[in-house]
Write an enzyme that holds these catalytic residues in place. Structure first.
Site, PDB file in Angstrom:
ATOM      1  N   HIS A 190       0.826  -2.260   8.192  1.00  0.00           N
ATOM      2  CA  HIS A 190       2.099  -2.304   7.449  1.00  0.00           C
ATOM      3  C   HIS A 190       2.433  -0.910   6.879  1.00  0.00           C
ATOM      4  O   HIS A 190       3.519  -0.381   7.111  1.00  0.00           O
ATOM      5  CB  HIS A 190       1.981  -3.334   6.319  1.00  0.00           C
ATOM      6  CG  HIS A 190       3.212  -3.472   5.478  1.00  0.00           C
ATOM      7  ND1 HIS A 190       4.146  -4.469   5.679  1.00  0.00           N
ATOM      8  CD2 HIS A 190       3.665  -2.750   4.435  1.00  0.00           C
ATOM      9  CE1 HIS A 190       5.123  -4.336   4.788  1.00  0.00           C
ATOM     10  NE2 HIS A 190       4.857  -3.296   4.019  1.00  0.00           N
ATOM     11  N   GLU A 191       1.469  -0.337   6.164  1.00  0.00           N
ATOM     12  CA  GLU A 191       1.730   0.976   5.548  1.00  0.00           C
ATOM     13  C   GLU A 191       1.893   2.053   6.617  1.00  0.00           C
ATOM     14  O   GLU A 191       2.632   3.027   6.425  1.00  0.00           O
ATOM     15  CB  GLU A 191       0.608   1.353   4.579  1.00  0.00           C
ATOM     16  CG  GLU A 191       0.348   0.341   3.450  1.00  0.00           C
ATOM     17  CD  GLU A 191       1.592  -0.052   2.660  1.00  0.00           C
ATOM     18  OE1 GLU A 191       2.559   0.731   2.629  1.00  0.00           O
ATOM     19  OE2 GLU A 191       1.604  -1.166   2.092  1.00  0.00           O
ATOM     20  N   GLU A 197      11.512  -1.014   4.867  1.00  0.00           N
ATOM     21  CA  GLU A 197      10.733  -2.243   5.048  1.00  0.00           C
ATOM     22  C   GLU A 197      10.823  -2.720   6.500  1.00  0.00           C
ATOM     23  O   GLU A 197       9.873  -3.299   7.031  1.00  0.00           O
ATOM     24  CB  GLU A 197      11.237  -3.312   4.071  1.00  0.00           C
ATOM     25  CG  GLU A 197      10.270  -4.445   3.822  1.00  0.00           C
ATOM     26  CD  GLU A 197       8.978  -4.055   3.109  1.00  0.00           C
ATOM     27  OE1 GLU A 197       8.889  -2.933   2.536  1.00  0.00           O
ATOM     28  OE2 GLU A 197       8.027  -4.862   3.144  1.00  0.00           O
TER      29      GLU A 197
END
Lengths: 497, 497
Positions: free
Chosen positions: B261-262, B291
């Site tokens: 995700h990061e 996002e």
């Protein structure tokens, strides 16, 4: 305290806070940053330096400095230091500051590439530019402060100390050395050769042990970190101090003693007076004072017979293997070995000052215009021969070994030896004040020493100039006598193991 | 390009550089700083924010903005974004900015203590002050921008997107959810229960694996670091991006998917247009856009059947033990489990938007003055009951769970779900453009997807507004259809394993 002074305290607090941010980013650059972050980091540090400088030279700052009055020793000293900082900042034209930053950065880059090849010719033109700008800077600071040009540079690093203070101390040491060095070598040769502990020494164990040793010396990890970097240093801020070291599984001495050295610096920062945090008077009293605090922990306390006798079994418990190399007397022979060498950072306590004296003489001559940059290698070789009786085989092991000049730091080198001498003089005073000092060190207890340093040095910040600080803590200004006495006891006495 | 615009580019570059310094210190505060450094760090960040704000509202900035002209799409967009930033910064009186910072910080502190005890009464008066100041801020921004008050807050996080854009998308999703959620639960219940891999999963192995996965996804560690923090995040700067995660030896899924995700966020930062670095047009296109980049990597790519079938054997090779739990189909059952829960950050893909829709409705009402702070818990319970058919047993698992409101962030929540929907719409477009996309993911190869994102999103910076970016990349503005189609395929089809 009038309104103008009150505003000045706010202004200087803000400047100090910007400098704290820069200090943290500097630590990050050495300890954490991936290589690709370097260019952006350089910009960030340059902009923050510009912001802090802009705050210092702002027109309303001069008005407040003219109108301010302060009462009491601390605030009077603080105001005087504010005026000093402003005077020095406004003494230098912005173009000179910028040209210096550019020249230093360019020369340092070239030096990094040229040093491994021992290529002084490649560095020479860049260093000439650096020296030329340093001479301009020295002249401008001299005009603003009334100090001599080289003294005005020294004053940047250790306020209040000039060549005239250093000259007699270094002269005394030089004549001491001529006799002491061969005698120390002779005594050392008559003793058993040191036994080397058998490795490997796992880095994880070293890391935990290093942390434990620094905690014993008084470092509080609620306000500190211990990390790794190519060149060990102490950075950060008083409430968040960051020390680094370098580990190798082949040996542990350098890492452990390095951690204790940086812990000495860190304890000074941690002990600065909180009531004057972010004020000039709340800062450390200069680089020689700072070095005295790292060296009193590393050289005076940690390499003492008493502490080594405690440390040996601790190290043996951590690393295992044959116990004999961990005997205190053997650790002393290992870690207090005298050797005429070419490299300053590897030098022992006796020969280290010779490296500094050489650089001090040469940089004085460079700033005075009495020595040309192109003639440094020759002068270096002659100086080493005269001081230590050895001649470097190349410039990598000669005038190219240190970053300092190649990054524009002239007037810094004396701080190392002034710090070593101050450490000895402070230790002498601490031993007089605390008869149980060595007994405590023999139990691995730095408490009494550090408590004494806290009151005698750390808590005083920059309230006193360097010599007044030495007078207040030891009863006299700095001289070489305690250092020479320390060396006599440790290296020139046949009885010592 | 005229002189005024050229000066503006320098000014904005300087502001961005100060903000980079602050970003690094923010990362340090979460990933490195010892607890005792917190107070000083707060001061450092406040001073840097003040310095950057001061540069933005400086009088000569307004003059240059009035006089500037720019040519070409990039510079025209850049100048418009400069004017936007200046308009927003000057819209807020300094006293309001300061009062807001103080109120947010005080409320957040109280909230941290009150949340574990589920003590909404303790937080209520502080949150009332925060909301009151947010309403003032919204009114001031509204007056300066012509947007509605809540829209003016949303615009802070995702420029160009207001409640009217979000409302129909969320309404469509809400009616989809009423039918889809029970059906997904029914299908899930008919499938075998997932097998849990047997631990422990040593942190050292997770760390190395996490790094390797992020490298596979395209993160270049010459310009990045991976560390640990209590709450995973992506910080730093485009040339030195810092991601964090959290490890526990009991499981590895959260850490590995968190790193991916990061990494999605980090790839966006790394891919921003270098020619406009430190210019407004060179920044990411808002929080929803950001996002979308983390979720396309984590949710769309990494949890796809294709990638899980590649990942399973890699995980098994790293951790050993029984192979069956590492089959791709089992990992899908483990990591795509649907469950009606109280906690947003633990929610699955289907129910997550319900958490956001609830907060979106409540914060709109708070800013409009239609909901009193004291009535939040009741409204929260009703909303959860209506959206997910569950009622939180206490406020800790209800309105006290998120930091956002308690730290003054209103208008942020929609970004999460807009990002999830944009990720699905981008993935749909990428699959159309790249027929071999899933085949590549099945070989652990993110290359085609990331190359497409680089061109379609990253390299565009803020050249296009959010909806224009979606149009350029996918052929239409954002809607919920691709997201719903994605959920149908993943959760509502009996054939899928």
């Amino acid at each position: 305290m009038n309104d103008a002074y009150s505003r000045l305290k706010d202004r200087f607090s803000r400047i100090a806070t910007v400098n704290e941010a820069a200090a943290m980013l500097g630590w990050d650059a050495s300890a954490m940053m991936p290589p690709g972050g370097g260019a952006a980091r350089g910009d960030q540090l340059a902009v923050l330096a510009g912001v802090a400088h802009g705050m210092l030279v702002a027109p309303d700052m001069a008005e407040d400095l003219a109108a301010a009055t302060a009462e009491g020793a601390w605030d009077e000293a603080n105001l005087a230091l504010m005026r000093r900082a402003h005077r020095r900042a406004t003494a230098l034209p912005a173009e000179l500051v910028e040209a210096t930053a550019r020249a230093n950065s360019a020369c340092e880059k070239i030096w990094r590439e040229a040093r491994p090849r021992s290529d002084f010719a490649a560095v020479c033109p860049w260093l000439e530019e650096v020296v030329s700008l340093q001479r301009e800077t020295a002249a401008a600071l001299s005009a603003a402060t009334g100090l001599g040009p080289y003294d005005a540079l020294m004053d940047t690093y250790q306020p209040g100390i000039g060549a005239a203070d250093v000259e007699p101390i270094f002269a005394a040491y030089e004549s001491f050395l001529a006799d002491a060095l061969p005698r120390a070598e002779e005594i050392q040769a008559s003793r058993p050769a040191p036994l080397a502990p058998q490795g490997p020494f796992p880095v994880e164990i070293q890391r935990a042990l290093g942390r434990r040793l620094s905690e014993r010396a008084g470092l509080d990890y609620e306000h500190a970190r211990l990390d790794e970097s190519a060149h060990p240093f102490c950075g950060g801020t008083p409430s968040d101090v960051r020390i680094t070291t370098r580990y190798t599984p082949e040996s542990f001495g350098q890492a452990m003693l390095g951690i204790l050295h940086e812990t000495g610096h860190a304890l000074y920062e941690r002990g600065l007076p909180e009531a004057y945090a972010r004020q000039p008077v709340g800062e450390a009293a200069g680089m020689a004072a700072h070095e005295s605090q790292s060296l009193i922990i590393e050289m005076q306390a940690s390499r003492s017979d008493a502490f080594l006798s405690w440390l040996g079994p601790e190290l043996h418990a951590a690393f295992g293997g044959d116990a004999a190399p961990y005997a205190g007397a053997n650790l002393g022979r290992l870690w207090r070995r005298v050797e005429r060498g070419f490299i300053r950072v590897e030098a022992d306590e006796i020969t280290y000052p010779a490296h500094v004296i050489l650089r001090f003489r040469l940089e004085q001559a460079l700033i005075a215009g009495d020595l040309r940059v192109a003639d440094i290698p020759g002068a270096w070789g002659e100086g080493m021969q005269r001081l230590l009786g050895i001649t470097p085989p190349d410039d990598a092991r000669g005038c190219l070994q240190d970053i300092h000049w190649h990054d524009g730091a002239f007037g810094y080198f004396p701080s190392y030896t002034l710090g070593a001498m101050a450490a000895a003089q402070l230790m002498q005073a601490a031993r007089t004040a605390l008869p149980g000092l060595d007994e405590a060190l023999g139990q691995g207890d730095f408490g009494p020493l550090v408590s004494w340093l806290r009151v005698s040095v750390h808590n005083r910040g920059s309230l006193l100039g360097f010599q007044d600080l030495m007078r207040a803590a030891t009863g006299r200004p700095l001289d070489a006598s305690a250092f020479m006495e320390h060396l006599r006891g440790r290296y020139l006495t046949r009885q010592t193991p």
